[in-house]
Design an enzyme around this catalytic site. Structure first.
Site, PDB file in Angstrom:
ATOM      1  N   LYS A 113       0.815  -1.221   0.000  1.00  0.00           N
ATOM      2  CA  LYS A 113       0.000   0.000   0.000  1.00  0.00           C
ATOM      3  C   LYS A 113       0.843   1.262   0.000  1.00  0.00           C
ATOM      4  O   LYS A 113       0.362   2.332  -0.363  1.00  0.00           O
ATOM      5  CB  LYS A 113      -0.962  -0.040   1.165  1.00  0.00           C
ATOM      6  CG  LYS A 113      -1.994  -1.137   0.888  1.00  0.00           C
ATOM      7  CD  LYS A 113      -3.018  -1.342   1.903  1.00  0.00           C
ATOM      8  CE  LYS A 113      -4.087  -2.281   1.406  1.00  0.00           C
ATOM      9  NZ  LYS A 113      -3.842  -3.690   1.759  1.00  0.00           N
TER      10      LYS A 113
HETATM   11  C1  LIG Z   1      -4.462  -4.763   1.295  1.00  0.00           C
HETATM   12  C2  LIG Z   1      -3.690  -6.005   1.154  1.00  0.00           C
HETATM   13  C3  LIG Z   1      -4.098  -7.025   0.266  1.00  0.00           C
HETATM   14  C4  LIG Z   1      -5.362  -6.928  -0.544  1.00  0.00           C
HETATM   15  O1  LIG Z   1      -5.318  -5.924  -1.518  1.00  0.00           O
HETATM   16  P1  LIG Z   1      -6.672  -5.367  -2.165  1.00  0.00           P
HETATM   17  O2  LIG Z   1      -6.275  -4.233  -3.006  1.00  0.00           O
HETATM   18  O3  LIG Z   1      -7.529  -4.955  -1.007  1.00  0.00           O
HETATM   19  O4  LIG Z   1      -7.287  -6.485  -2.917  1.00  0.00           O
HETATM   20  C5  LIG Z   1      -3.285  -8.131   0.147  1.00  0.00           C
HETATM   21  N1  LIG Z   1      -2.156  -8.277   0.880  1.00  0.00           N
HETATM   22  C6  LIG Z   1      -1.737  -7.327   1.745  1.00  0.00           C
HETATM   23  C7  LIG Z   1      -0.495  -7.551   2.524  1.00  0.00           C
HETATM   24  C8  LIG Z   1      -2.490  -6.162   1.903  1.00  0.00           C
HETATM   25  O5  LIG Z   1      -2.069  -5.221   2.767  1.00  0.00           O
END
Ligand SMILES: *Cc1c(COP(=O)(O)O)cnc(C)c1O
Length: 492
Positions: A113
């Site tokens: 993120k």
């Molecule tokens: C947020 C997240 C996901 C999922 O991603 P999305 O965009 O919500 O589908 C998968 N793995 C990790 C480590 C995350 O932080």
């Protein structure tokens, strides 16, 4: 100029910067480019660049109202000095022939993120000045664990903004919690909500409808992947992976590559769909779920049903039953009327079913698979024993799904398979150690240290420090108190 429409009202049209400022459309829909024709391009023009150049090229298409000079500035600011890898998102060879891992976790909070949340605050402050927007922006974010810390770091002390992060009480790891409650910034707040992620997310969505301006001079916006400013920066690494495969000589230009994406809110994989629609040679997109397999079932049957037990798994960031970004895909596949109908049905009855034709069009691109905690753990152990490559629990779900996929008729023929690695193994050290059959009864700090001893690789800087920092955010509230909490904080 590209217009962004709401998935629930195609007559509501705004510019990119407006869409980023608002986060979500006033009718509760999500902003998407009006037509996919507007984003088609020659992918060579994008991949003929380093990461920052690819970011500029992709953003110039989606965020055209910013102008290329401003975009260049924002890209520099967002990606200079924040990532520990010069490639930002390095691609690594691991596993059997033609399998690769795209490591997205080399940013300040060790999860993917960071790639988008390093950029979003800069996109937002620019959008504010471009639109003569005088209100301060209050970011409300629900998190299943990783968005929270990445958003708190991203928005920390950004002028004209403040942020409140709601996380599920007891629903995140100790490491994730410490990252949030020790987060810096005089404009940041992290608060535990007594409910699960879906409760927190539903609560936030409701606040957007009820109090879009919680106070004179303050407007709400979102840092969740419902904000198009979150999604677009994620498109870039699909191109980056393709380019790295070409540079390694692993594929020939034009070869189709399949991407396997550990999925929760359907944001990351939706970015992959945009990359494919732009013209990148993407074969199939494999949507990998954990035991909360609502998406795997939907992609198999066309029936979306959130009325099912909620499982807490060792991949908590994927413990989601309402995947918001699916609405964006539905709009392009099913059109405005059906999308509206399905979303209404989801809100009222907790389920909907798309038509057979719609399902077959979705399945021409997407495969939905799921893996259990045990299968994920087995993947971590096997890959570490075979190659000394350590992955986290979310990546392991995708890895396990990739193995299943490659064993199926549909998944036999790609030129390469890219597993998106969404978090550092150190961030989920307890579950990772357990998967390796090691003693994980110690604290998160001890477990992180132990992972370090086993791999020999250093604990990422951003994680090593969290145990000694001051705890700054202690609040715990009921779901029903979220509104009061926001209003009261505006008055402080
Ligand atoms: C947020 C997240 C996901 C999922 O991603 P999305 O965009 O919500 O589908 C998968 N793995 C990790 C480590 C995350 O932080």
């Amino acid at each position: 100029m590209i217009k962004y429409i709401s998935t629930r009202d195609s007559s509501h049209k705004v510019s990119a910067s407006r869409a980023i400022l608002s986060g979500q459309a006033p009718d509760g829909g999500l902003y998407i480019p009006e037509s996919l024709d507007d984003i088609r391009t020659d992918y060579h023009k994008i991949i003929d660049n380093d990461f920052k150049g690819m970011a500029r090229a992709v953003w110039n298409i989606f965020f055209d109202d910013y102008g290329s000079e401003r975009i260049e500035e924002i890209v520099e600011k967002s990606y200079t000095g924040k990532f520990s890898s010069p490639d930002i998102t390095p691609l690594v060879k691991a596993g059997r022939d033609s399998s690769y891992v795209l490591e997205l976790y080399h940013g300040p909070t060790s999860a993917f993120k960071d790639v988008a949340l390093s950029a979003l605050p800069n996109l937002m402050t620019a959008a504010r000045s471009m639109n003569d927007f005088e209100d301060d922006i209050l970011i409300l974010t629900a998190t299943s664990g990783d968005t929270g810390s990445a958003a708190l770091f991203g928005f920390s002390d950004v002028p004209g903004t403040s942020i409140i992060v709601f996380y599920p009480y007891g629903g995140v790891s100790d490491t994730q919690r410490l990252q949030m409650v020790t987060a810096p910034g005089s404009n940041t707040k992290a608060v535990a909500v007594k409910g699960n992620f879906d409760d927190a997310q539903t609560g936030v969505k409701q606040l957007f409808r009820e109090i879009p301006k919680p106070k004179q001079g303050v407007s709400l916006s979102s840092a969740n992947s419902i904000n198009i400013g979150r999604l677009v920066p994620q498109i870039v690494y699909y191109f980056s992976a393709y380019k790295q495969l070409l540079d390694m000589g692993a594929i020939s230009d034009g070869d189709k590559v399949d991407y396997i994406v550990p999925t929760g809110n359907f944001g990351d994989i939706m970015a992959g769909y945009f990359a494919r629609e732009m013209g990148l040679p993407v074969g199939r997109l494999v949507c990998a779920s954990n035991k909360n397999d609502v998406l795997a079932e939907f992609l198999e049957t066309g029936h979306y049903n959130r009325k099912r037990p909620f499982h807490k798994t060792t991949s908590p960031s994927m413990d989601i039953l309402v995947s918001s970004n699916l609405e964006r895909l539905l709009y392009y596949i099913c059109g405005a009327d059906h999308t509206l109908e399905y979303m209404r049905s989801l809100a009222e009855t907790g389920e909907y079913t798309i038509t057979a034709d719609e399902l077959s069009r979705i399945r021409s691109v997407f495969t939905g698979l799921y893996a259990s905690d045990e299968e994920g753990a087995a993947a971590i152990r096997a890959e570490f024993e075979a190659e000394h490559y350590l992955m986290d629990t979310h990546t392991a779900i995708a890895w396990s799904c990739m193995e299943k996929y490659r064993g199926s008729d549909e998944g036999k023929n790609a030129a390469a398979y890219v597993v998106l690695s969404t978090a550092s193994p150190y961030k989920f050290s307890r579950a990772v150690l357990e998967a390796l059959g090691e003693d994980a009864s110690g604290s998160d700090r001890e477990n992180m240290e132990k992972c370090h001893e086993i791999t020999g690789a250093a604990v990422p800087e951003g994680l090593a420090g969290i145990f000694d920092r001051e705890i700054r955010h202690n609040d715990v509230i009921e779901t029903a108190a979220m509104k009061t909490y926001v209003v009261e904080n505006c008055d402080k």
